[in-house]
Design an enzyme around this catalytic site. Structure first.
Site, PDB file in Angstrom:
ATOM      1  CG  ASP A 186      -1.994   0.807   1.156  1.00 24.96           C
ATOM      2  OD1 ASP A 186      -2.465   1.172  -0.140  1.00 24.96           O
ATOM      3  OD2 ASP A 186      -2.831   1.264   2.077  1.00 24.96           O
ATOM      4  CE  LYS A 202      -2.902   4.808   1.218  1.00 23.74           C
ATOM      5  NZ  LYS A 202      -4.204   4.370   1.493  1.00 23.74           N
ATOM      6  CG  ASN A 208       0.273   4.606   3.480  1.00 25.43           C
ATOM      7  OD1 ASN A 208      -0.034   5.252   4.599  1.00 25.43           O
ATOM      8  ND2 ASN A 208      -0.288   3.469   3.023  1.00 25.43           N
TER       9      ASN A 208
END
Length: 169
Positions: free
Chosen positions: A27, A29, A32
Protein backbone atom coordinates in the site's frame (compact mmCIF):
# COMPACT_ATOMS: atom_id res chain seq x y z
CA UNK A 1 13.21 16.27 -11.20
CA UNK A 2 16.24 16.01 -8.93
CA UNK A 3 14.12 16.12 -5.75
CA UNK A 4 11.65 13.56 -7.14
CA UNK A 5 14.46 11.17 -8.05
CA UNK A 6 16.22 11.56 -4.70
CA UNK A 7 13.03 11.05 -2.67
CA UNK A 8 12.21 7.98 -4.73
CA UNK A 9 15.71 6.56 -4.22
CA UNK A 10 15.33 6.94 -0.45
CA UNK A 11 11.88 5.37 -0.52
CA UNK A 12 13.35 2.45 -2.45
CA UNK A 13 16.03 2.05 0.23
CA UNK A 14 13.25 1.61 2.82
CA UNK A 15 11.51 -0.94 0.61
CA UNK A 16 14.77 -2.76 -0.05
CA UNK A 17 15.15 -3.18 3.71
CA UNK A 18 11.54 -4.35 4.12
CA UNK A 19 11.90 -6.79 1.23
CA UNK A 20 15.13 -8.17 2.72
CA UNK A 21 13.10 -8.94 5.84
CA UNK A 22 10.53 -10.78 3.70
CA UNK A 23 7.89 -8.03 3.87
CA UNK A 24 5.86 -6.61 0.98
CA UNK A 25 4.18 -3.31 1.92
CA UNK A 26 1.28 -3.54 -0.61
CA UNK A 27 0.00 0.00 0.00
CA UNK A 28 2.75 2.45 -0.97
CA UNK A 29 0.98 5.75 -1.68
CA UNK A 30 1.52 9.43 -0.82
CA UNK A 31 -0.37 9.27 2.49
CA UNK A 32 1.92 6.42 3.58
CA UNK A 33 5.11 8.35 2.82
CA UNK A 34 5.71 10.83 5.62
CA UNK A 35 8.22 13.66 5.27
CA UNK A 36 9.76 14.52 8.65
CA UNK A 37 12.12 16.75 6.65
CA UNK A 38 11.82 17.76 2.97
CA UNK A 39 14.40 15.19 1.86
CA UNK A 40 13.68 12.27 4.20
CA UNK A 41 10.73 10.05 3.21
CA UNK A 42 9.55 7.75 5.97
CA UNK A 43 7.55 4.75 4.80
CA UNK A 44 4.60 4.25 7.13
CA UNK A 45 1.49 2.11 7.61
CA UNK A 46 2.44 -1.50 7.18
CA UNK A 47 -1.15 -2.40 8.08
CA UNK A 48 -1.72 -4.60 5.04
CA UNK A 49 1.87 -5.73 4.58
CA UNK A 50 2.42 -9.36 3.70
CA UNK A 51 5.17 -11.65 4.85
CA UNK A 52 6.63 -13.46 1.87
CA UNK A 53 7.70 -16.63 3.64
CA UNK A 54 6.38 -18.40 6.68
CA UNK A 55 3.19 -16.33 6.93
CA UNK A 56 -0.23 -17.81 7.56
CA UNK A 57 -1.46 -18.42 3.99
CA UNK A 58 -5.00 -17.51 5.01
CA UNK A 59 -4.10 -13.95 6.05
CA UNK A 60 -4.19 -12.35 2.60
CA UNK A 61 -4.18 -15.09 0.05
CA UNK A 62 -4.80 -14.91 -3.67
CA UNK A 63 -8.27 -13.70 -4.56
CA UNK A 64 -8.33 -10.83 -2.08
CA UNK A 65 -8.02 -7.28 -3.40
CA UNK A 66 -6.64 -5.06 -0.64
CA UNK A 67 -5.06 -1.66 -1.16
CA UNK A 68 -5.63 1.70 -2.83
CA UNK A 69 -6.81 1.26 -6.43
CA UNK A 70 -4.84 4.15 -7.97
CA UNK A 71 -1.56 2.70 -6.65
CA UNK A 72 -2.20 -1.03 -7.10
CA UNK A 73 -0.07 -3.27 -9.25
CA UNK A 74 -1.98 -5.33 -11.84
CA UNK A 75 -1.44 -8.61 -9.98
CA UNK A 76 -2.70 -7.04 -6.76
CA UNK A 77 -5.72 -5.52 -8.54
CA UNK A 78 -6.51 -8.96 -9.99
CA UNK A 79 -6.33 -10.59 -6.55
CA UNK A 80 -3.25 -12.62 -7.48
CA UNK A 81 -0.23 -13.34 -5.32
CA UNK A 82 2.13 -10.42 -4.72
CA UNK A 83 5.87 -10.10 -4.17
CA UNK A 84 8.46 -7.33 -3.85
CA UNK A 85 7.94 -6.33 -7.49
CA UNK A 86 4.38 -5.34 -6.54
CA UNK A 87 5.82 -2.57 -4.35
CA UNK A 88 8.12 -1.47 -7.17
CA UNK A 89 5.09 -0.96 -9.41
CA UNK A 90 3.53 1.31 -6.78
CA UNK A 91 6.76 3.27 -6.51
CA UNK A 92 6.50 3.68 -10.27
CA UNK A 93 3.01 5.14 -9.79
CA UNK A 94 4.36 7.53 -7.16
CA UNK A 95 7.20 8.66 -9.40
CA UNK A 96 4.77 9.06 -12.30
CA UNK A 97 2.67 11.30 -10.07
CA UNK A 98 5.71 13.31 -8.93
CA UNK A 99 6.71 13.91 -12.55
CA UNK A 100 3.28 14.59 -14.06
CA UNK A 101 1.05 15.74 -11.21
CA UNK A 102 -1.40 12.87 -11.69
CA UNK A 103 -1.66 9.11 -11.29
CA UNK A 104 -1.59 7.11 -14.53
CA UNK A 105 -5.03 5.49 -14.33
CA UNK A 106 -7.12 8.02 -12.41
CA UNK A 107 -8.50 7.58 -8.91
CA UNK A 108 -12.16 6.63 -9.34
CA UNK A 109 -14.40 4.82 -9.74
CA UNK A 110 -12.49 2.00 -8.07
CA UNK A 111 -13.68 -0.74 -10.43
CA UNK A 112 -12.67 1.28 -13.51
CA UNK A 113 -9.24 2.08 -12.05
CA UNK A 114 -8.64 -1.60 -11.23
CA UNK A 115 -9.65 -2.57 -14.78
CA UNK A 116 -7.26 0.01 -16.27
CA UNK A 117 -4.45 -1.11 -13.93
CA UNK A 118 -4.74 -4.67 -15.24
CA UNK A 119 -5.34 -4.04 -18.93
CA UNK A 120 -4.29 -0.61 -20.24
CA UNK A 121 -0.82 0.83 -20.74
CA UNK A 122 -0.18 4.02 -18.79
CA UNK A 123 -0.19 7.28 -20.72
CA UNK A 124 3.37 8.30 -21.51
CA UNK A 125 4.55 10.75 -18.82
CA UNK A 126 6.02 13.07 -21.48
CA UNK A 127 2.57 13.47 -23.07
CA UNK A 128 1.38 14.95 -19.78
CA UNK A 129 4.57 16.82 -18.90
CA UNK A 130 6.90 17.41 -21.87
CA UNK A 131 9.66 18.46 -19.44
CA UNK A 132 10.08 14.86 -18.24
CA UNK A 133 13.37 13.57 -19.66
CA UNK A 134 13.08 10.59 -22.02
CA UNK A 135 15.28 8.47 -19.73
CA UNK A 136 12.99 9.20 -16.75
CA UNK A 137 9.96 8.23 -18.82
CA UNK A 138 11.58 4.90 -19.75
CA UNK A 139 12.40 4.21 -16.11
CA UNK A 140 8.81 4.94 -15.00
CA UNK A 141 7.31 2.84 -17.80
CA UNK A 142 9.57 -0.08 -16.88
CA UNK A 143 8.39 0.17 -13.26
CA UNK A 144 4.79 0.21 -14.53
CA UNK A 145 5.10 -2.91 -16.68
CA UNK A 146 1.99 -5.09 -16.39
CA UNK A 147 3.98 -8.30 -15.96
CA UNK A 148 6.19 -8.44 -12.84
CA UNK A 149 9.02 -10.15 -14.75
CA UNK A 150 9.23 -7.10 -17.06
CA UNK A 151 9.63 -4.66 -14.13
CA UNK A 152 12.63 -3.98 -11.97
CA UNK A 153 13.36 -7.12 -10.02
CA UNK A 154 14.61 -5.39 -6.88
CA UNK A 155 14.38 -2.03 -5.16
CA UNK A 156 18.17 -1.80 -5.35
CA UNK A 157 18.16 -2.18 -9.14
CA UNK A 158 15.55 0.54 -9.55
CA UNK A 159 17.37 2.84 -7.12
CA UNK A 160 20.63 2.34 -9.04
CA UNK A 161 18.95 3.45 -12.28
CA UNK A 162 17.44 6.45 -10.50
CA UNK A 163 20.87 7.39 -9.17
CA UNK A 164 22.40 7.17 -12.67
CA UNK A 165 19.53 9.22 -14.09
CA UNK A 166 19.90 11.86 -11.38
CA UNK A 167 23.64 12.11 -12.06
CA UNK A 168 22.82 12.92 -15.70
CA UNK A 169 20.17 15.52 -14.81
Amino acid sequence: LEAALELTQRLLAALEHAHAQGIVHRDVKPSNVLLPTPDWPLLADFGIAKLLEGADPDLTSAGQVIGTAAYMAPEQAAGELVDARTDLYTVGVLLYELLTGQVPFGASPRSAVLARQTSEPPPAPRRINPKVPAAAELLVLRALAKRPDERYQSAGDMAADLKRLNAQA
